[in-house]
Design a protein around this motif. Structure first.
Motif, PDB file in Angstrom:
ATOM      1  N   LEU A 347       0.831  -1.203   0.000  1.00 28.45           N
ATOM      2  CA  LEU A 347       0.000   0.000   0.000  1.00 28.45           C
ATOM      3  C   LEU A 347       0.868   1.256   0.000  1.00 28.45           C
ATOM      4  O   LEU A 347       0.561   2.238  -0.685  1.00 28.45           O
ATOM      5  N   VAL A 357      -8.918   2.188  -2.309  1.00 28.35           N
ATOM      6  CA  VAL A 357      -8.578   0.765  -2.321  1.00 28.35           C
ATOM      7  C   VAL A 357      -9.833  -0.030  -1.972  1.00 28.35           C
ATOM      8  O   VAL A 357     -10.571   0.337  -1.046  1.00 28.35           O
ATOM      9  N   MET A 379     -10.914   3.348   1.884  1.00 29.46           N
ATOM     10  CA  MET A 379     -10.761   1.900   1.726  1.00 29.46           C
ATOM     11  C   MET A 379     -12.043   1.198   2.141  1.00 29.46           C
ATOM     12  O   MET A 379     -12.611   1.486   3.197  1.00 29.46           O
TER      13      MET A 379
END
Length: 753
Positions: A347, A357, A379
């Motif tokens: 990451l 993400v 995310m």
């Protein structure tokens, strides 16, 4: 037997290499594989079953069973011995197949005459593609060496399938084709924010066209060189890439580095190469075995560490195949990373290059999620089958606030989210302008807004958000990301850096809140029928006084004579608080005698997270220096509804009058004792709920940094007296909850909810 040692295994692999290089279509190659394996294993039968879809296995090649059964016999995953292997991703061997649990007789194959059976999964990094089976007529115990040899062959079959060696045969599973049409994928928010972009499928698994080693010594050297380069890369990331001794994520990456230098991992890689595999396939073989073992672990910490190990394996593969080429090469500017899982280093490689993400796996406590929150990357985790549904280049909207993913969204959805993004951009500008202003209502009620934190990287949000301090610093995160207990020096250094970063603003440290869903890797897990109601938080601390005293000593030493505020979690009855307080004060006096400075001002409080404590003796409220209501757990226990259970967590409301009445009792008891009171939890960060909490009597709220701006804004726009009046009217009108009445009123007077 020939495959009973590594030399025999290498002979079989070389034979397979020659067979795969010879002319023929996919089916002919499959037929050659089963013939060669049966011959080398001295077996009457060898069969290959491949997946037709996620739940169906098909007999695609056989030596020994009826040929007309090929492509006709199908099994469900979990059905029969072959289905069991596909379901468990584990080998199965028996010398009496017919009497083994799960056996299913398939008359069309003619296999009833075969007594012995051994099968292994054909898989790549945990993804089962099929099953390789060997059978014998006589009762026979297959040795560990024989099973390992079959696993090596199965790994090669998986690599060959991935490389297209079997394409063109009816036996090879075909892909689903390009997906079309909009899809909403539900998930869980791990890092908040909204992003729009295009799908970039993060597929670190590399196709290996030559899975069998030509020269073992050459492969050993390649592996050793790649491991050394990878370790050097990680060392440079930690030491020279902005992760110095005071860096916020350093602890996470130190744990990651520990895996990279693990001797057991290296030994298994070397043994896999010794068996005749290329270095690339050796890495995948070892990682498949690790993944299969760790996915069965009940310990959530171990399951989360699997993502770190996946990340390491992927990184090592890049060094082997492309000499460590940049993983972000060719990444579009508006990329949204879609993956099964991702490690913290991977990451970090993508930081500043991706807008969001999306992961099929992962959790709120994973290392990647912690890093994503620190880097403000939206995310969503636990987005099931998103890889199956996504195509590279698809438009995608990630709703990190709601935990949802919109694949190929309709134009109206894109328009709505773009408007929301624009509105949030304007709102953030407004929040920044108000960051230095007090949260004072129109009728003069001032509320202290403080933020929650768990890592040092959260502390810059103090200034950005205008928070008046840290109402909750979760100390357990620093324990959860380490492979062993952090010593006093390490803990004290962290607490000192946190206090320095906060400056004059108060930081309230919560002592270790472990147990339930938070497990330390270096403590033996206690199996309990209901961990949330079991041995956790202050119960663990008082039962393990050495652990508790070490943290107390670290907090005192880390304060370095500065003001220190500490609260004890999950206090359920008064004696727990008194015992913890007595232990803390004793440690203060002991350290002062040893020459350490006394904290200039010491405040020892408690978290009220169970209804029982609302009815505790007056002495508790009179003795505690402050009380913080832990709203998440208190509501969970009040309603008997697990907040981690999606089926029930949304059924109960913080604005229900029964719960507000309970909070009102806490407000009254603290007021009578003159004890400062705050509310800490998700509800504090939602504008409408925050307004109701202040109307109930709370004058201090602690929340996520991102929530402080919206909450400050509504408090400054509202009248608390009017809020209380609307709530009272709803109650008198027979409503069970204040929510509907407050929402209607807020919209009617244009409050920014």
């Amino acid at each position: 037997m020939p495959t009973g040692d590594k030399g025999g295994s290498r002979v079989l692999l070389r034979t397979l290499r020659a067979a795969m290089a010879s002319p023929g279509d996919g089916q002919q190659r499959l037929d050659k594989v089963v013939h060669l394996v049966a011959s080398n294993m001295v077996a009457e039968v060898c069969s290959i079953y491949l997946k037709r879809d996620e739940r169906t296995l098909e007999l695609c090649a056989t030596e020994g069973l009826r040929k007309d059964a090929v492509h006709r016999v199908r099994l469900r995953v979990g059905q029969g011995l072959v289905g069991r292997i596909a379901d468990s991703a584990q080998p199965l061997a028996t010398e009496d197949a017919q009497n083994t649990r799960g056996f299913r007789y398939l008359p069309e194959t003619g296999e009833e005459i075969y007594q012995s059976f051994v099968g292994v999964p054909i898989q790549r990094l945990g993804e089962v593609m099929g099953v390789l089976v060997v059978q014998n007529r006589t009762a026979r115990q297959y040795t560990d060496d024989e099973i390992e040899a079959l696993e090596v062959v199965a790994m090669v079959i998986a690599e060959m399938a991935e490389a297209g060696a079997f394409l063109g045969s009816d036996g090879m599973v075909t892909g689903p084709g390009r997906r079309v049409g909009p899809i909403l994928v539900p998930g869980t928010s791990a890092s908040e924010g909204i992003a729009e972009g295009i799908v970039h499928l993060h597929e670190p698994r590399l196709v290996v066209f030559d899975p069998i080693a030509e020269n073992i010594e050459t492969e050993r050297r390649r592996l050793a060189d790649a491991v050394a380069a990878m370790r050097g890369d990680i060392d440079r990331l930690i030491e020279g890439g902005g992760l110095g001794a005071a860096a916020p994520h350093r602890d996470i990456f130190e744990a990651y580095r520990m895996f990279a230098y693990d001797k057991g991992w290296m030994k298994r890689l070397e043994e896999a190469v010794e068996s005749g595999l290329s270095a690339e396939v050796a890495v995948e073989k070892v990682q498949s075995a690790v993944r299969a073992r760790m996915e069965r672990a009940t310990d959530p910490y171990l399951r989360e560490r699997l993502h770190d190990l996946d990340d390491l394996a992927n990184r090592l593969l890049r060094y082997l195949v492309s000499n460590g080429a940049d993983a972000t090469e060719g990444l579009p500017e508006n990329a949204v990373l879609v993956a099964r899982s991702i490690g913290p280093a991977e990451l970090m490689d993508h930081a500043g290059r991706v807008r969001a993400v999306v992961l099929e796996e992962g959790s709120l406590s994973s290392h990647a999620a912690i890093v994503a929150r620190a880097l403000n990357i939206p995310m969503v985790v636990q987005a099931e089958r998103v890889i199956r549904d996504a195509n590279p280049g698809d438009p995608i909207v990630v709703d990190g606030d709601g935990g949802r993913v919109h694949l190929r969204p309709e134009p109206s959805v894109i328009t709505a989210f773009r408007e929301k993004i624009d509105l949030e951009r304007e709102a953030r500008a407004h929040y920044r302008a108000e960051a230095g202003q007090p949260a004072t209502s129109r009728d003069g009620v001032t509320v202290r807004l403080r933020m929650n934190a768990g890592i040092l990287a959260d502390l810059p949000s103090l200034k950005q958000s205008g928070a008046e301090g840290v109402g909750l610093f979760r100390t357990e995160l620093q324990f959860m990301i380490r492979g062993r207990m952090p010593g006093r020096e390490v803990q004290a250094a962290l607490y000192s850096r946190v206090l320095s970063a906060a400056g004059e603003r108060e930081v309230v440290f919560r002592t270790l809140d472990i147990g339930s869903d938070k497990v330390l890797p270096f403590m033996r897990r206690e199996e309990e029928p209901n961990p949330a109601l079991g041995w956790r938080a202050i119960r663990v601390a008082l039962d393990r006084p050495l652990l508790f005293r070490m943290q107390i000593q670290s907090l005192i030493r880390g304060s370095e004579g500065r003001p220190l505020s500490v609260m004890f979690p999950m206090i359920t009855e008064a004696d727990e608080y008194f015992a913890a307080r007595e232990l803390f004060l004793a440690e203060v006096e002991r350290l002062v005698r040893l020459g350490h400075p006394r904290p200039r001002r010491l405040r020892l409080g408690l978290m009220l997270e169970t209804p029982s404590l609302v009815f505790a003796p007056d002495r508790l409220f009179e003795t505690a220096d402050f009380v913080s209501v832990g709203g998440n757990d208190l509501m969970q226990f009040f309603y008997a509804a697990d907040r981690e259970n999606e089926r029930v967590r949304g059924r109960y409301d913080v604005l229900n009058f029964s719960f507000l009445d309970l909070l009102g009792q806490v407000v009254a008891r603290c007021a009578r004792a003159g004890t400062p009171l705050s509310f800490c939890g998700e509800a504090a960060g939602r504008p409408l709920e925050a307004l109701a909490l202040v109307a109930t009597g709370f004058r201090e709220l602690s929340m996520r940094p991102a929530s402080i701006g919206p909450v400050r804004r509504i408090l400054r726009a509202a009248s608390i007296d009017e809020t209380a009046a609307r709530m009272s009217e709803a109650r008198q009108g027979g409503a069970a909850s204040a929510r509907a009445a407050l929402a209607d009123w807020a919209r009617g007077v244009d409050l920014p909810v």
